[in-house]
Design an enzyme around this catalytic site. Sequence first.
Site, PDB file in Angstrom:
ATOM      1  N   CYS A 165     103.318 -22.558  60.933  1.00 48.80           N
ATOM      2  CA  CYS A 165     104.893 -22.465  61.345  1.00 48.80           C
ATOM      3  C   CYS A 165     105.482 -24.085  61.129  1.00 48.80           C
ATOM      4  O   CYS A 165     104.509 -24.922  61.731  1.00 48.80           O
ATOM      5  CB  CYS A 165     104.723 -22.377  62.928  1.00 48.80           C
ATOM      6  SG  CYS A 165     106.051 -23.058  63.934  1.00 48.80           S
ATOM      7  N   CYS A 169      95.091 -63.101  67.901  1.00 51.20           N
ATOM      8  CA  CYS A 169      95.639 -62.998  68.897  1.00 51.20           C
ATOM      9  C   CYS A 169      95.932 -64.163  70.064  1.00 51.20           C
ATOM     10  O   CYS A 169      96.954 -64.417  70.487  1.00 51.20           O
ATOM     11  CB  CYS A 169      95.697 -61.556  69.952  1.00 51.20           C
ATOM     12  SG  CYS A 169      95.122 -60.183  68.956  1.00 51.20           S
ATOM     13  N   CYS A 207     105.799 -25.939  64.462  1.00 52.33           N
ATOM     14  CA  CYS A 207     104.420 -26.239  65.076  1.00 52.33           C
ATOM     15  C   CYS A 207     103.866 -27.704  64.429  1.00 52.33           C
ATOM     16  O   CYS A 207     103.133 -28.446  65.368  1.00 52.33           O
ATOM     17  CB  CYS A 207     103.243 -25.243  64.798  1.00 52.33           C
ATOM     18  SG  CYS A 207     104.170 -23.680  65.614  1.00 52.33           S
ATOM     19  N   CYS A 211      90.293 -61.022  70.428  1.00 50.60           N
ATOM     20  CA  CYS A 211      90.828 -61.289  69.109  1.00 50.60           C
ATOM     21  C   CYS A 211      91.331 -62.796  68.981  1.00 50.60           C
ATOM     22  O   CYS A 211      92.347 -63.359  69.657  1.00 50.60           O
ATOM     23  CB  CYS A 211      91.944 -60.354  68.868  1.00 50.60           C
ATOM     24  SG  CYS A 211      93.219 -60.628  67.346  1.00 50.60           S
TER      25      CYS A 211
END
Length: 441
Positions: free
Chosen positions: A189, A59, A192, A56
């Site tokens: 749920c 970067c 969940c 990159c």
Amino acid sequence: MKPLLSGVLLGCSLLVSVQAFYSPSDDVVELNPSNFIREVIQSDNLWLIEFYAPWCGHCQRLTPDWKKAATALKGIVKVGAVDADQHKSLGGQYGVSGFPTIKIFGGNKNKPEQYQGGRTSQAIVEAAMSALRELVKDRLGGKSGSSGYSKQSGGGSEKDVVELTDDNFDKMVLHSDDVWLVEFFAPWCGHCKNLEPEWAAAASAVKEQTKGKVRLGAVDATVHQAVSSRYGIRGFPTIKIFRKGEEPEDYQGGRSRRDIIERALDLFSDNAPAPELLEILNEDVLKKTCEDSQLCIIGILPHILDTGASGRNGYLDVMVKLADKYKKKMWGWLWAEAGSQMDLEASLGIGGFGYPAMAAINLRKMKFALLKGSFSETGIHEFLRELSVGRGSTATLGGGVLPKIHSVEAWDGKDGQLPEEEDYDLSDVELDDDFDKKIEL
């Protein structure tokens, strides 16, 4: 995204890329799945972490400012970096989709903040100090930084959660040599639904860190009622641990990705065999073992003529015991006969300490530490324990360059044999008269 190469070429390219970004002399901490929980999640420090890819361009341009900021913040705020191209699951846990991504890990490590500021060292330092002030303010107000569930999306890949059914459960789980954490859920749920992103993030991290030896699955208990009834599922979500040949165990831990990952790694450590102790026969053996490990433990054992097979096996037994004791670290373990890898010994400065000798090498940082105590279970344990907590002196390996590794024959497990001396027959040698006269005198 650039395609990944395989084998030794992959290891070499990654090593070069990481070193080009952050060298051992920098104040940026290199983070990976093996040390992230210990260094960051379990830490009380404020962390600024850059998720980057070696290819990159942005970067690469950020690197000098990131180093400068890390030096300015040394001892105040921790600054780290993750090669998210290599460690995709770690980036995936925190929703990293572009590079570089910078996140601030403050009081609640499960919910890092996205850094949106400038990319200069000055802007980074100012943001860090601002976040630090907020952290101190929260602590003064009695906020400890809850480690509750992280609701971030994008924290992992759902494909790493194995869908289990009445039809495939026995084959996938009960007949498997792997350890399984299985969630029994109901689509309606609420708990969940809250668990779902945590379970997916944990599944991705556990898959990478255990190399697939611990797996996370999920059963829709409203559809697959046969298997759910077999294990007495009454509430949702219910999580059970399955190990081959054993009765299932109820999971009693927390429901955050951190809690799930930690339990999975404990299970992996309990069930994993000790890493194999390999003889350094060529360069490929060393690279393959050490480039995928945070540390590589190398023993240099006396020549076989000095110890015989029994003496050498005694030293190897000590190393095998320590490899088992530290197997959760997933370090590499190697040995070589004294004199067979002279360039490596010279790079480590081992000759001055005699044999047996031991070194711990971080091949990514080209750093090493030497065992100064006894080559015994107690001495090596103390040496490795110090390294585990970040203590002990280190040095640069051979000026930062991997020494030449020679190809040698594997030890056959037998005692050494002295080279046979040749018998010389002097009966046919003609001596001159002067020599005969000297002998007579």
